[in-house]
Design a protein around this motif. Sequence first.
Motif, PDB file in Angstrom:
ATOM      1  N   LEU A   1       0.826  -1.217   0.000  1.00 31.59           N
ATOM      2  CA  LEU A   1       0.000   0.000   0.000  1.00 31.59           C
ATOM      3  C   LEU A   1       0.856   1.261   0.000  1.00 31.59           C
ATOM      4  O   LEU A   1       0.409   2.319  -0.412  1.00 31.59           O
ATOM      5  CB  LEU A   1      -0.914   0.000   1.227  1.00 31.59           C
ATOM      6  CG  LEU A   1      -1.976  -1.099   1.277  1.00 31.59           C
ATOM      7  CD1 LEU A   1      -2.679  -1.084   2.625  1.00 31.59           C
ATOM      8  CD2 LEU A   1      -2.989  -0.930   0.169  1.00 31.59           C
ATOM      9  N   ASN A   2       2.077   1.126   0.506  1.00 34.25           N
ATOM     10  CA  ASN A   2       2.935   2.325   0.586  1.00 34.25           C
ATOM     11  C   ASN A   2       3.816   2.496  -0.642  1.00 34.25           C
ATOM     12  O   ASN A   2       4.728   3.318  -0.649  1.00 34.25           O
ATOM     13  CB  ASN A   2       3.810   2.260   1.838  1.00 34.25           C
ATOM     14  CG  ASN A   2       4.766   1.089   1.813  1.00 34.25           C
ATOM     15  OD1 ASN A   2       4.693   0.261   0.915  1.00 34.25           O
ATOM     16  ND2 ASN A   2       5.640   1.008   2.796  1.00 34.25           N
TER      17      ASN A   2
ATOM     18  N   ALA B   1       4.928  -5.208   3.570  1.00 36.39           N
ATOM     19  CA  ALA B   1       3.576  -5.725   3.811  1.00 36.39           C
ATOM     20  C   ALA B   1       2.910  -4.841   4.862  1.00 36.39           C
ATOM     21  O   ALA B   1       3.492  -4.578   5.915  1.00 36.39           O
ATOM     22  CB  ALA B   1       3.660  -7.157   4.298  1.00 36.39           C
ATOM     23  N   PRO B   2       1.713  -4.336   4.584  1.00 37.09           N
ATOM     24  CA  PRO B   2       1.075  -3.438   5.554  1.00 37.09           C
ATOM     25  C   PRO B   2       0.705  -4.158   6.848  1.00 37.09           C
ATOM     26  O   PRO B   2       0.348  -5.339   6.824  1.00 37.09           O
ATOM     27  CB  PRO B   2      -0.175  -2.948   4.818  1.00 37.09           C
ATOM     28  CG  PRO B   2      -0.402  -3.919   3.728  1.00 37.09           C
ATOM     29  CD  PRO B   2       0.912  -4.539   3.384  1.00 37.09           C
ATOM     30  N   ILE B   3       0.797  -3.464   7.953  1.00 33.85           N
ATOM     31  CA  ILE B   3       0.371  -4.019   9.242  1.00 33.85           C
ATOM     32  C   ILE B   3      -1.087  -3.589   9.439  1.00 33.85           C
ATOM     33  O   ILE B   3      -1.353  -2.391   9.594  1.00 33.85           O
ATOM     34  CB  ILE B   3       1.265  -3.491  10.383  1.00 33.85           C
ATOM     35  CG1 ILE B   3       2.713  -3.916  10.115  1.00 33.85           C
ATOM     36  CG2 ILE B   3       0.795  -4.002  11.733  1.00 33.85           C
ATOM     37  CD1 ILE B   3       3.722  -3.291  11.053  1.00 33.85           C
TER      38      ILE B   3
ATOM     39  N   PRO C   1      -3.754  -2.797  13.495  1.00 35.86           N
ATOM     40  CA  PRO C   1      -4.112  -1.526  14.148  1.00 35.86           C
ATOM     41  C   PRO C   1      -5.316  -0.851  13.482  1.00 35.86           C
ATOM     42  O   PRO C   1      -6.063  -0.124  14.140  1.00 35.86           O
ATOM     43  CB  PRO C   1      -2.861  -0.672  13.973  1.00 35.86           C
ATOM     44  CG  PRO C   1      -1.757  -1.621  13.719  1.00 35.86           C
ATOM     45  CD  PRO C   1      -2.384  -2.735  12.963  1.00 35.86           C
ATOM     46  N   LEU C   2      -5.503  -1.135  12.185  1.00 38.13           N
ATOM     47  CA  LEU C   2      -6.650  -0.537  11.500  1.00 38.13           C
ATOM     48  C   LEU C   2      -7.944  -1.085  12.089  1.00 38.13           C
ATOM     49  O   LEU C   2      -8.918  -0.343  12.301  1.00 38.13           O
ATOM     50  CB  LEU C   2      -6.559  -0.853  10.008  1.00 38.13           C
ATOM     51  CG  LEU C   2      -7.436  -0.017   9.093  1.00 38.13           C
ATOM     52  CD1 LEU C   2      -7.056   1.445   9.156  1.00 38.13           C
ATOM     53  CD2 LEU C   2      -7.326  -0.497   7.650  1.00 38.13           C
TER      54      LEU C   2
ATOM     55  N   PHE D   1      -8.317   0.549  15.428  1.00 35.44           N
ATOM     56  CA  PHE D   1      -8.806   1.922  15.268  1.00 35.44           C
ATOM     57  C   PHE D   1     -10.297   1.907  14.928  1.00 35.44           C
ATOM     58  O   PHE D   1     -11.064   2.735  15.428  1.00 35.44           O
ATOM     59  CB  PHE D   1      -8.040   2.640  14.146  1.00 35.44           C
ATOM     60  CG  PHE D   1      -6.640   3.026  14.513  1.00 35.44           C
ATOM     61  CD1 PHE D   1      -6.251   3.180  15.841  1.00 35.44           C
ATOM     62  CD2 PHE D   1      -5.674   3.239  13.529  1.00 35.44           C
ATOM     63  CE1 PHE D   1      -4.952   3.516  16.178  1.00 35.44           C
ATOM     64  CE2 PHE D   1      -4.372   3.580  13.856  1.00 35.44           C
ATOM     65  CZ  PHE D   1      -4.006   3.712  15.180  1.00 35.44           C
TER      66      PHE D   1
ATOM     67  N   SER E   1     -20.775   8.713  21.540  1.00 32.94           N
ATOM     68  CA  SER E   1     -21.145  10.096  21.218  1.00 32.94           C
ATOM     69  C   SER E   1     -22.643  10.188  20.926  1.00 32.94           C
ATOM     70  O   SER E   1     -23.334  11.103  21.414  1.00 32.94           O
ATOM     71  CB  SER E   1     -20.372  10.593  20.002  1.00 32.94           C
ATOM     72  OG  SER E   1     -19.022  10.453  20.217  1.00 32.94           O
TER      73      SER E   1
ATOM     74  N   ALA F   1     -24.485   9.835  24.069  1.00 32.60           N
ATOM     75  CA  ALA F   1     -24.330  11.023  24.912  1.00 32.60           C
ATOM     76  C   ALA F   1     -25.159  12.186  24.384  1.00 32.60           C
ATOM     77  O   ALA F   1     -25.813  12.901  25.153  1.00 32.60           O
ATOM     78  CB  ALA F   1     -22.857  11.416  24.966  1.00 32.60           C
ATOM     79  N   VAL F   2     -25.168  12.344  23.054  1.00 33.85           N
ATOM     80  CA  VAL F   2     -25.944  13.443  22.465  1.00 33.85           C
ATOM     81  C   VAL F   2     -27.431  13.238  22.742  1.00 33.85           C
ATOM     82  O   VAL F   2     -28.149  14.171  23.119  1.00 33.85           O
ATOM     83  CB  VAL F   2     -25.678  13.546  20.945  1.00 33.85           C
ATOM     84  CG1 VAL F   2     -26.674  14.477  20.264  1.00 33.85           C
ATOM     85  CG2 VAL F   2     -24.270  14.052  20.698  1.00 33.85           C
TER      86      VAL F   2
ATOM     87  N   ARG G   1     -28.148  13.894  26.342  1.00 33.54           N
ATOM     88  CA  ARG G   1     -28.066  15.328  26.621  1.00 33.54           C
ATOM     89  C   ARG G   1     -29.299  16.047  26.073  1.00 33.54           C
ATOM     90  O   ARG G   1     -29.865  16.919  26.735  1.00 33.54           O
ATOM     91  CB  ARG G   1     -26.798  15.892  25.949  1.00 33.54           C
ATOM     92  CG  ARG G   1     -26.524  17.336  26.257  1.00 33.54           C
ATOM     93  CD  ARG G   1     -25.934  17.471  27.641  1.00 33.54           C
ATOM     94  NE  ARG G   1     -25.561  18.838  27.930  1.00 33.54           N
ATOM     95  CZ  ARG G   1     -25.006  19.215  29.053  1.00 33.54           C
ATOM     96  NH1 ARG G   1     -24.765  18.339  30.016  1.00 33.54           N
ATOM     97  NH2 ARG G   1     -24.682  20.469  29.256  1.00 33.54           N
ATOM     98  N   THR G   2     -29.683  15.664  24.860  1.00 33.54           N
ATOM     99  CA  THR G   2     -30.843  16.295  24.237  1.00 33.54           C
ATOM    100  C   THR G   2     -32.097  16.037  25.076  1.00 33.54           C
ATOM    101  O   THR G   2     -32.882  16.943  25.339  1.00 33.54           O
ATOM    102  CB  THR G   2     -31.037  15.734  22.819  1.00 33.54           C
ATOM    103  OG1 THR G   2     -29.823  15.894  22.119  1.00 33.54           O
ATOM    104  CG2 THR G   2     -32.130  16.450  22.091  1.00 33.54           C
TER     105      THR G   2
ATOM    106  N   ASN H   1     -31.882  18.120  28.276  1.00 35.50           N
ATOM    107  CA  ASN H   1     -32.213  19.534  28.037  1.00 35.50           C
ATOM    108  C   ASN H   1     -33.699  19.705  27.774  1.00 35.50           C
ATOM    109  O   ASN H   1     -34.326  20.661  28.226  1.00 35.50           O
ATOM    110  CB  ASN H   1     -31.429  20.064  26.833  1.00 35.50           C
ATOM    111  CG  ASN H   1     -29.975  20.277  27.207  1.00 35.50           C
ATOM    112  OD1 ASN H   1     -29.621  20.162  28.385  1.00 35.50           O
ATOM    113  ND2 ASN H   1     -29.150  20.563  26.208  1.00 35.50           N
ATOM    114  N   TYR H   2     -34.238  18.728  27.020  1.00 31.54           N
ATOM    115  CA  TYR H   2     -35.648  18.824  26.659  1.00 31.54           C
ATOM    116  C   TYR H   2     -36.497  18.718  27.921  1.00 31.54           C
ATOM    117  O   TYR H   2     -37.421  19.494  28.135  1.00 31.54           O
ATOM    118  CB  TYR H   2     -35.983  17.688  25.668  1.00 31.54           C
ATOM    119  CG  TYR H   2     -37.362  17.801  25.066  1.00 31.54           C
ATOM    120  CD1 TYR H   2     -37.629  18.795  24.126  1.00 31.54           C
ATOM    121  CD2 TYR H   2     -38.373  16.936  25.442  1.00 31.54           C
ATOM    122  CE1 TYR H   2     -38.896  18.917  23.574  1.00 31.54           C
ATOM    123  CE2 TYR H   2     -39.629  17.045  24.901  1.00 31.54           C
ATOM    124  CZ  TYR H   2     -39.893  18.024  23.969  1.00 31.54           C
ATOM    125  OH  TYR H   2     -41.131  18.135  23.433  1.00 31.54           O
TER     126      TYR H   2
END
Lengths: 717, 325
Positions: A30-31, A683-685, A688-689, A692, A703, A706-707, A710-711, A714-715
Motif C-alpha cells: 500500500l505504501n 507488507a502493511p500491518i 491496528p486498522l 482503530f 457520542s 451522549a448526544v 443530553r438532548t 435539556n428537553y
Amino acid sequence: MSSFLSYNLLFRTCVLIAIILLASCDGVQLNNPYPAEQNGQAILYQSFDERPKHLDPAVAYSENEYAFLAQIYEPPFQYHYLKRPYELVPLTAAKLPDISYFNKKNEKLSANADAKEIAFTDYIIDIKPNINYQPHPALAKAGNGEYRYHHLNQTEIDSLNTLADFAETGTRELTAEDYVYQIKRLAHPKTQSPIAEMMKGYIVGFGEFAEKVKSLPKTAIKDLPLSGVTAISPTQYRVRINGKYPQFMYWLAMSFFAPMPWEADVFYDQPGLSEKNITLDWYPFGTGAYLLSENNPNRRMILERNPNFHRETYPTEGEPEDQAKGLLNDAGKALPFIDKVIFTLEKETIPRWTKFLQGYFDASGIASDSFDQAVQFSEGRVELTPSMQEKHIQLQTSIEASLFYTGFNMLDATVGGNTEQARKLRQAIAIAIDNEEFISIFRNGRGEAPQGVIPPGIFGYLDGKAGLNPFVYDWIDDKPKRKNIAAALQLMKEAGYENGIDPKTRQPLILNIDTTSASIDDRPRLSWYRKQFAKLGINLVIRDTDFNRFQDKIRTGNAQIFTLGWNADYPDPENFFFLLYGGNSKVKFGGENGANYQNPEFDRLFEQMRNMDNNSQRLQLIQQMEGIIRRDLPWIVNFFPKKFTLSHNWYNNRKPHAMANNELKYQRLDTVSRTQQRQAWNAPIVWPLLLFGIIFAILLAFSVHAVRSRTRKNYND
Amino acid sequence: MISYIIRRFLYAIPILIGVNILTFVLFFIVNSPDDMARMQLGQKHVTQQAIDNWKQQHGYDAPLLWDEKGEGAEKITKTIFYQKSVGLFLFRFGTSDSGRNIGADIKERAWPSMAVALPTLILGLIVDICVALMVVLFRGSKLELGGMILCVILMSVSSLFYIIGGQFVIAKVLRWVPISGYDEGFAAVKFIILPVLIGVFAGIGSGVRWYRTLFLEEVEKDYVRTARAKGLTETQTLFRHVLPNAMIPILTGVVVVLPTLFMGSLIMESFFSIPGLGSYTIDAINSQDFAIVRAMVFLGSVLYVIGLLLTDISYTLVDPRVRLS
C-alpha cells in the motif's frame, strides 16, 4: 437517523478493513509510491533535493545539473569509468585528439617544444560515424524534405504544452559542425555561458566572435566563422587555443563542449515557445544513452533509454580489485543496462531516507540525522550498522575532488602579508584549529584532514611521510600527529602575541571571521571555531552576514578570515593551485584567489607547472609549491570531503567517480531481487486498522448515546 | 452591489501599486542587480563583464526607480521598476530570472496545492464545527472541560510534529500509504490522504476552540431561548439556529482564504513532496529571483483583495440584513 449513520459508517469501515486485509494477503504494497505496472521493470529510482536551474549544456555548471546532462549530452571525451587515477578516453571521438603546437609565425613545433615558444595549440578531433541524435521534433521533416516544426504558426503553438505534444520526431547523424556550433554558442553573449569569459583567454578568435555576434540573434551564428574553431570535414574538427594549456583536454570532456545541432536553436527560438516553457534550457537534445522524457523538477524528472543510442560497451579493464568486486562482470556488453531512471524531488531527509529503507529508492546519501542509524565506527573503520547489514545494503566511500578551507586575507594588516610575524601567527592558528576534531564532530567522520592543497586521487598528492605538512604535524608512529598546542603558543610568542595579547592594545588579540552561516544550526560550529582561537588567547569575532555582503567583502578585500570551498572542474593540480596564483588575486584582478595571496616564487612555479604534462619533474614542482603554501599558509585547508553512499544489493556496477557524471549507463539492476525484497519489507500491518475501527465505532456509539441523553435532558429541563 | 464591487476593485489599484513599490524597495535594499547576476551565474569564473552581460540581457542595467538621464516620461519608464512592474497589472508575469515562464509555472503548480489544501479546508471545517457544536452541547460538563484541555494540548504541539509523527506511524511503521509523492488524477488520492488527515488533525485544537467561542456567544441569545421554548431539541437548536447565525464570523475566516488556497503550504508540500506552489516564493527569495518574488507578492495581494471582497459578498448571502452599497 443518527444510529443509522453510525451503523452505516461502521459497516463502511469494516469493508475498508476487509479490503486492506485482502490486499495485504495478496502481497500488495500500500505504501508503494509507484504505479503497479512499473513492477519488475528495469527502472532506477533516484531522488534529488534541488531542481536543476539550467539544462542547456552551454550554461549548466552545477553538480545537480550535470547529474542529468551527463546522461544526455556527449562531449568528445569522457573519463574511464573504472580506471584510477582518472583517465580520459574517447566518447564520441574516434580516438584521443591529435595535438600540434605552433609558434607565433604559425610554424609547427615538435611535441616536446618549450612551452614559451608555443603560441598556439591545435586539437584535431575525429568523430565516430553513425552517431545519431535522440528523436526530436526539431529534426522532424515533412514529405518535401523541409523541417516540419521550424515555422510554427500561433495556432500550432497555442495547442502545445510540452515537447511531447509534437506528433512527429526526427533524427540525423552527428557531425563535426555540431561541435563547432556549440563552441560558437558558448561565445554568444545571449547564451550567457559561465565559461565564456574564461574561454576568451584560451580559444583563438572567441572574444572577437562574441563581439561580432552580440547584437545578432542566437540563430545567426551558424554561418559566421569563429577563427579558432573549424570543421575540417563532417567527422573532423579543429580547436585552436592560445599557448599551451594541457588541461584543455579536460574541458573537452565537459558538457560545455557537447555537440548541439543548429536546428535546436532554430526550433526553440520560435516566438511563443518560451512562454510555454519549451526551451533548450528545459528540454535537452543530445546523442547520449538517455533522453529526458519528462521534466517537472518540482515533482520528478524521467530519463529514458535513447532508442538511437550508438554502440558503446562496458569497459573491459579496471583496477586490479574490480574483477573480484564484480565490476567487470558485464565487460564488453552493450550499454546502457537500465531502461528508465525516475528522479523524484524529495526535499526533506526523513521521507527520502524512509523510502530508501523501504526499497523505493535504489541508492541514498546519508543525512546527519540518519548517520548513526546507518553507519558505525569500529576500531577506526567505517562499517554499516547491523540493521543495514540485515537488509544487505552496501556502503561506498570516496574522497571528493573538493576542499574546504579557512582563508586569510593576505592584504589584511594583522593576519596577512609575508612578514615573519604574520606567518607565525597563521601557523599558530593552523595548529590550533583541530581539523580532525571538526571532521569527527561536524561531519561524522566524513572527511580527511589535509596535509596540503591537493586531494587524494589527483596527480601531485603524496601519501605518508612524504606528503606531511611539517609546520602543523609531526610524523609519529607512522602517522601524522598534530603538533601540541604548546608549539602554537610558542609561535604566538615569536609573532609578538604572547598568550594571545596584542601588544598595541594590551588586550587579547581580536580577529574577525566572516561567514554566511548564521542560523541556529550553525552556532555550534561557530562556537567551536571560537574555542579553537581561544586556545591561543585570541578573541575571535564572528561577523555573520548575508551571502551578497559576504561576496562584497571578499571582492573588496574587507574580510579578514573567511571560510570557502572549491569543487574541482578537472583532476589536475592546476585546478587547485590557480586559486592561489597571484594573477588571479580577487582584489587586484577579480580572479578566484580570494585570499589575495601573491608570492613571486609560487607564481613562477605555477606558471611552469601548469603547462606541463604529468611527469616526475612536474611532481617535484608541485611538492615545492605545496611546501611554499604550507609555510606561508594563506589557507588552512580544513578537510577533503568524503562521500558516503548507500545502495541496495540489487543495484550493481557502482563505482564512485569524483569527476565523471555519466555513470548511469554502466549500472545494472536485479529487478527480481528488488521486487522480492520490497514485498518482504512493505507488507502493511493491518491489525491496528481493525483496532482503530473498533475504537472509532465505540466512540461514535458513545457520542450518539451522549448526544441523545443530553438532548433528552435539556428537553426535560 | 455591482457599483460596490467596482469601487472595491478601484480601491485595490493604489493598494497594489503600494505593495509593488514596497516589494521592489525591500528587495533591492537587500539585493543589487549585480548580486542577482552573481547568484544566477554561479560561483565560478564570474567576471564583471559576465555580470554586465547578464544585467543587459535581463533588463537590470537600467536605473532602479528614477532615470536622471531620461527625458520627460522616460525618467520613469526607462527604469527597472516600471519595466518589470507594468505587465503585472495585466497579469503578465513574464519570465523568471532563470528563464522560466512564471505564468506557466503557476498554472502547473497550483493544482497539486489545491488538491491538498481544499480537502483539508473542507474536511477540517466540518470536523471542527461538528466537534465545537458537540462541546457546546456539553457546555458546563466535565466533557467540555476535558475537550478544551485536549484542544489546548493539540494546538500546543508543532505542526511539524504531526507531520513527522504521522509519516512515521502511518507510512513507515504501518505502511498504509506512501510516505511522500504525488501523481496525476485519481492516483493522487493515496498520496494526499495522509497530508489531508494530518492537516485536519493539526487544526482541530485551534479550530474547535475558535468555533466553540463563536457558538457560545450565540447560544445565550434570546432567539435560542425562544427556539428551545417552542420545543426544539438541543441538537435541532444548534444546527438549525445557532449554526446559521454564527456563519458571519465563520465566513470571515474561511472565504478570505479560499482564493489563496492554491498558494499552498510550504512545510506540508515539502515533507510530502507535493509539487505545489508552497515553496515557489521561498525558493525564489533564496535564489534572488526578483521576477518570481514580485509576481507572487502581487498575486498574493490580488487574491487577498478578492478574498476580502468575496467575504463581503458572502455576508449578504447568509445575513439578509447586510446590504452592500
